[in-house]
Design a protein around this motif. Structure first.
Motif, mmCIF file in Angstrom:
data_model
loop_
_atom_site.group_PDB
_atom_site.id
_atom_site.type_symbol
_atom_site.label_atom_id
_atom_site.label_comp_id
_atom_site.label_asym_id
_atom_site.label_seq_id
_atom_site.Cartn_x
_atom_site.Cartn_y
_atom_site.Cartn_z
ATOM 1 N N ALA A 199 2.511 1.884 -9.977
ATOM 2 C CA ALA A 199 1.802 3.061 -9.469
ATOM 3 C C ALA A 199 2.255 4.327 -10.181
ATOM 4 C CB ALA A 199 2.021 3.187 -7.966
ATOM 5 N N ARG A 239 2.776 1.732 -3.241
ATOM 6 C CA ARG A 239 1.859 2.286 -4.243
ATOM 7 C C ARG A 239 1.681 3.791 -4.025
ATOM 8 N NH1 ARG A 239 -1.723 -1.179 -3.078
ATOM 9 N NH2 ARG A 239 -0.809 -2.805 -4.382
ATOM 10 N N ALA A 240 1.512 4.179 -2.773
ATOM 11 C CA ALA A 240 1.348 5.599 -2.452
ATOM 12 C C ALA A 240 2.609 6.392 -2.798
ATOM 13 C CB ALA A 240 1.015 5.761 -0.966
ATOM 14 N N ARG A 283 2.685 6.934 -6.542
ATOM 15 C CA ARG A 283 1.742 7.989 -6.934
ATOM 16 C C ARG A 283 2.291 9.370 -6.586
ATOM 17 N NH1 ARG A 283 -2.322 4.335 -4.808
ATOM 18 N NH2 ARG A 283 -2.367 5.578 -2.890
ATOM 19 N N ALA A 284 2.962 9.467 -5.435
ATOM 20 C CA ALA A 284 3.528 10.749 -5.020
ATOM 21 C C ALA A 284 4.636 11.202 -5.977
ATOM 22 C CB ALA A 284 4.072 10.651 -3.594
ATOM 23 N N ASP A 319 0.833 -1.206 0.000
ATOM 24 C CA ASP A 319 0.000 0.000 0.000
ATOM 25 C C ASP A 319 0.867 1.256 0.000
ATOM 26 O OD1 ASP A 319 -2.264 -1.578 0.058
ATOM 27 O OD2 ASP A 319 -2.590 -1.354 2.220
ATOM 28 N N ARG A 320 1.904 1.255 0.830
ATOM 29 C CA ARG A 320 2.764 2.439 0.929
ATOM 30 C C ARG A 320 3.685 2.575 -0.288
ATOM 31 N NH1 ARG A 320 1.307 6.465 3.311
ATOM 32 N NH2 ARG A 320 3.269 7.057 4.334
#
Length: 199
Positions: free
Chosen positions: A52, A23-24, A27-28, A20-21
């Protein structure tokens, strides 16, 4: 800063939060227009962060040794994939492309790669930011170990201060983009006050 090198696991880890992180983080990077530089794999957290970045319209630059291409772990959808012959060539190309370095959770390879660039900082070979994204306390013991190195006189406090460790992605990237600290050479004799503290 236009490109960030990410070191991370070719496995996804035990907890879903690791992916999850990752992926985040991908995206960032895409959201800030920062190119991902990484090891070119499609598996584990490596594949997750690259997917991502690409899904959000970002650029992903991968470097992978031919041996791993033949093992069918190369990511086929990257903006650019460079195939090299050795791990040393891989690390050199990644270093040349990036203006900063981040370790997400990973194993031996992740540790070896991020500590190599940290060592180069210590030797005064570059002045680029190095950081650890601490997911679910993954790097808590490592952070304590770095502080222990300072306390025991094996690492200078100024060199330890050049390493960012935390769980906030935006804070990490803000720190990297504003990073202005010059490298503190291992071979410069520290001030007397610091020698006293280390002793």
């Amino acid at each position: 800063m236009s490109a960030v090198c990410v070191y991370c696991g070719s496995n996804s880890g035990r907890l879903p939060v690791y992916a999850d992180r990752a992926r985040a983080f991908g995206r960032a990077l895409a959201g800030r227009g920062l190119e991902l530089v990484y090891g070119g794999g499609r598996v584990g957290l490596m594949g997750t962060v690259a997917d991502a970045v690409l899904a959000d319209g970002g650029r992903a630059f991968g470097v992978i040794p031919r041996q791993l291409v033949e093992a069918e772990v190369a990511h086929s959808g990257l903006t650019e994939l460079v195939v090299v012959e050795t791990m040393h060539q891989r690390k050199t190309r990644m270093f040349e492309r990036a203006q900063g370095f981040v370790a997400l959770p990973g194993g031996f390879g992740t540790m070896e790669e991020i500590f190599e660039v940290l060592t180069w900082t210590q030797l005064g070979m570059h002045a680029r930011p190095c950081a650890f994204l601490d997911v679910a306390g993954y790097y808590g013991h490592l952070e304590a170990m770095l502080d222990h190195m300072v306390a025991e006189g094996f690492l200078r406090a100024a060199q330890r201060a050049n390493v960012w460790i935390g769980d906030d992605i935006d804070a990490l990237l803000d720190w990297m983009q504003s990073y202005r600290v010059e490298p503190v050479s291992k071979w410069i004799v520290p001030p007397a006050a610091e020698q006293t503290q280390a002793g």
